[in-house]
Design a protein around this motif. Sequence first.
Motif, mmCIF file in Angstrom:
data_model
loop_
_atom_site.group_PDB
_atom_site.id
_atom_site.type_symbol
_atom_site.label_atom_id
_atom_site.label_comp_id
_atom_site.label_asym_id
_atom_site.label_seq_id
_atom_site.Cartn_x
_atom_site.Cartn_y
_atom_site.Cartn_z
ATOM 1 N N SER A 1 34.449 41.284 49.629
ATOM 2 C CA SER A 1 34.757 41.983 48.380
ATOM 3 C C SER A 1 36.076 41.478 47.801
ATOM 4 C CB SER A 1 34.862 43.487 48.624
ATOM 5 O OG SER A 1 36.045 43.788 49.355
ATOM 6 N N PRO A 2 36.223 41.528 46.474
ATOM 7 C CA PRO A 2 37.486 41.102 45.872
ATOM 8 C C PRO A 2 38.674 41.931 46.345
ATOM 9 C CG PRO A 2 36.047 42.131 44.245
ATOM 10 C CD PRO A 2 35.232 41.910 45.462
ATOM 11 N N GLN A 3 38.467 43.227 46.549
ATOM 12 C CA GLN A 3 39.566 44.077 47.013
ATOM 13 C C GLN A 3 40.041 43.628 48.394
ATOM 14 O OE1 GLN A 3 38.595 48.249 47.340
ATOM 15 N NE2 GLN A 3 40.724 48.847 47.081
ATOM 16 N N ARG A 4 39.092 43.336 49.273
ATOM 17 C CA ARG A 4 39.447 42.905 50.624
ATOM 18 C C ARG A 4 40.137 41.538 50.611
ATOM 19 N NH1 ARG A 4 37.583 44.945 55.394
ATOM 20 N NH2 ARG A 4 37.791 43.628 57.249
ATOM 21 N N LEU A 5 39.636 40.643 49.760
ATOM 22 C CA LEU A 5 40.228 39.317 49.699
ATOM 23 C C LEU A 5 41.640 39.356 49.134
ATOM 24 C CD1 LEU A 5 40.065 36.259 49.977
ATOM 25 C CD2 LEU A 5 39.008 36.192 47.720
ATOM 26 N N LEU A 6 41.822 40.067 48.021
ATOM 27 C CA LEU A 6 43.128 40.081 47.385
ATOM 28 C C LEU A 6 44.186 40.786 48.224
ATOM 29 C CD1 LEU A 6 41.976 40.759 43.723
ATOM 30 C CD2 LEU A 6 43.028 38.664 44.582
ATOM 31 N N SER A 7 43.750 41.649 49.154
ATOM 32 C CA SER A 7 44.706 42.320 50.034
ATOM 33 C C SER A 7 44.940 41.545 51.332
ATOM 34 C CB SER A 7 44.222 43.737 50.365
ATOM 35 O OG SER A 7 42.994 43.700 51.071
ATOM 36 N N ASN A 8 44.224 40.443 51.530
ATOM 37 C CA ASN A 8 44.385 39.623 52.736
ATOM 38 C C ASN A 8 45.766 38.965 52.733
ATOM 39 O OD1 ASN A 8 44.199 37.233 54.536
ATOM 40 N ND2 ASN A 8 42.077 37.874 54.730
ATOM 41 N N ARG A 9 46.465 39.046 53.829
ATOM 42 C CA ARG A 9 47.832 38.524 53.886
ATOM 43 C C ARG A 9 47.909 37.016 53.700
ATOM 44 N NH1 ARG A 9 50.723 41.887 58.875
ATOM 45 N NH2 ARG A 9 50.524 43.976 57.917
ATOM 46 N N SER A 10 46.821 36.306 53.989
ATOM 47 C CA SER A 10 46.844 34.851 53.839
ATOM 48 C C SER A 10 46.472 34.402 52.429
ATOM 49 C CB SER A 10 45.902 34.197 54.848
ATOM 50 O OG SER A 10 44.562 34.558 54.585
ATOM 51 N N ALA A 11 46.043 35.332 51.568
ATOM 52 C CA ALA A 11 45.663 34.972 50.201
ATOM 53 C C ALA A 11 46.907 34.685 49.358
ATOM 54 C CB ALA A 11 44.852 36.085 49.562
ATOM 55 N N ARG A 12 46.810 33.643 48.534
ATOM 56 C CA ARG A 12 47.851 33.292 47.574
ATOM 57 C C ARG A 12 47.188 33.121 46.222
ATOM 58 N NH1 ARG A 12 49.987 34.861 51.338
ATOM 59 N NH2 ARG A 12 51.671 33.986 52.605
ATOM 60 N N VAL A 13 47.746 33.768 45.206
ATOM 61 C CA VAL A 13 47.078 33.844 43.907
ATOM 62 C C VAL A 13 47.975 33.287 42.813
ATOM 63 C CG1 VAL A 13 45.970 35.370 42.242
ATOM 64 C CG2 VAL A 13 45.851 35.908 44.689
ATOM 65 N N VAL A 14 47.401 32.376 42.029
ATOM 66 C CA VAL A 14 48.050 31.872 40.818
ATOM 67 C C VAL A 14 47.240 32.376 39.633
ATOM 68 C CG1 VAL A 14 48.720 29.859 39.483
ATOM 69 C CG2 VAL A 14 48.953 29.823 41.980
ATOM 70 N N MET A 15 47.888 33.109 38.724
ATOM 71 C CA MET A 15 47.215 33.697 37.570
ATOM 72 C C MET A 15 47.683 33.024 36.287
ATOM 73 S SD MET A 15 47.589 37.718 38.629
ATOM 74 C CE MET A 15 49.065 37.449 39.625
ATOM 75 N N HIS A 16 46.745 32.507 35.527
ATOM 76 C CA HIS A 16 47.052 31.966 34.203
ATOM 77 C C HIS A 16 46.747 33.056 33.184
ATOM 78 C CE1 HIS A 16 47.857 27.703 35.140
ATOM 79 N NE2 HIS A 16 47.145 27.985 36.215
ATOM 80 N N VAL A 17 47.728 33.393 32.370
ATOM 81 C CA VAL A 17 47.639 34.602 31.542
ATOM 82 C C VAL A 17 47.853 34.287 30.068
ATOM 83 C CG1 VAL A 17 48.781 36.810 31.048
ATOM 84 C CG2 VAL A 17 48.302 36.152 33.405
ATOM 85 N N TRP A 18 47.036 34.932 29.246
ATOM 86 C CA TRP A 18 47.260 35.026 27.804
ATOM 87 C C TRP A 18 47.681 36.461 27.558
ATOM 88 C CZ3 TRP A 18 43.600 32.468 23.731
ATOM 89 C CH2 TRP A 18 44.067 32.735 22.437
ATOM 90 N N GLY A 19 48.967 36.642 27.285
ATOM 91 C CA GLY A 19 49.492 37.983 27.056
ATOM 92 C C GLY A 19 50.954 38.058 27.422
ATOM 93 N N GLY A 20 51.528 39.228 27.209
ATOM 94 C CA GLY A 20 52.924 39.434 27.565
ATOM 95 C C GLY A 20 53.880 39.064 26.444
ATOM 96 N N ASN A 21 55.168 39.269 26.705
ATOM 97 C CA ASN A 21 56.207 38.944 25.730
ATOM 98 C C ASN A 21 57.086 37.790 26.198
ATOM 99 O OD1 ASN A 21 57.712 40.126 27.767
ATOM 100 N ND2 ASN A 21 58.406 41.887 26.561
ATOM 101 N N HIS A 22 56.539 36.939 27.078
ATOM 102 C CA HIS A 22 57.298 35.845 27.674
ATOM 103 C C HIS A 22 56.879 34.518 27.045
ATOM 104 C CE1 HIS A 22 58.046 38.859 30.849
ATOM 105 N NE2 HIS A 22 56.753 39.129 30.701
#
Length: 219
Positions: free
Chosen positions: A123-144
Amino acid sequence: MKRRMALAVLGAAMAAPLVARAQAAALPFDASWQALTFPRLAATRYALEGTRLGIAADQSSSLIYRGLDASLRGARQARWNWAVGESVPPTDLSRKGGDDRNIALYFIFMDAASAQRLRPGTSPQRLLSNRSARVVMHVWGGNHAAGTILPSPYMRGRGFTIVQRPAGTGEGSVTTDLGRDHARAFGQAPEALVGVAVSADSDDTATRLRASISNLTLG
């Protein structure tokens, strides 16, 4: 000193991969994507249309996720088109609970040994909470400003945001070097790309957004 650090990061990005380099492949928006919703929040709606993903958020937030076949774990480049017809307001993406964004495209990595142990259908919840997971997010949004790299306020050092475009409407295309992105965020080359996710949210600003992603390709 700064020059040595920059060369070390560049060297990490160019280091020989621990998994075979993937051939370029289109990643369709089909029934393989799983939804992750959040308690007490309306879910963002995602229309899976083959080469295109339609996104509609009305004071809502949720995520969809697709695990990758082992043949794509060596992918080090990603390309996609995206468009925003209605945008959320600019927000502070470093702030937990106030970080609405039009589109976030997640690339989820693990070390090769952990990826080998990953079970199909995790499941995505289980994967994203895995300590070995590293996530790079490309985002359209924010004030940066475009190109800004920010630590995720949710992932305790395991996730970073790369701002592609600040909040607003329009359309465009992105080609990115995933190995270099990972090295810039975490200071080392990635090992195995195990999943991709998309999120969009407008709950904090109580607004709506309309957007899309199309022609997502990994290679």
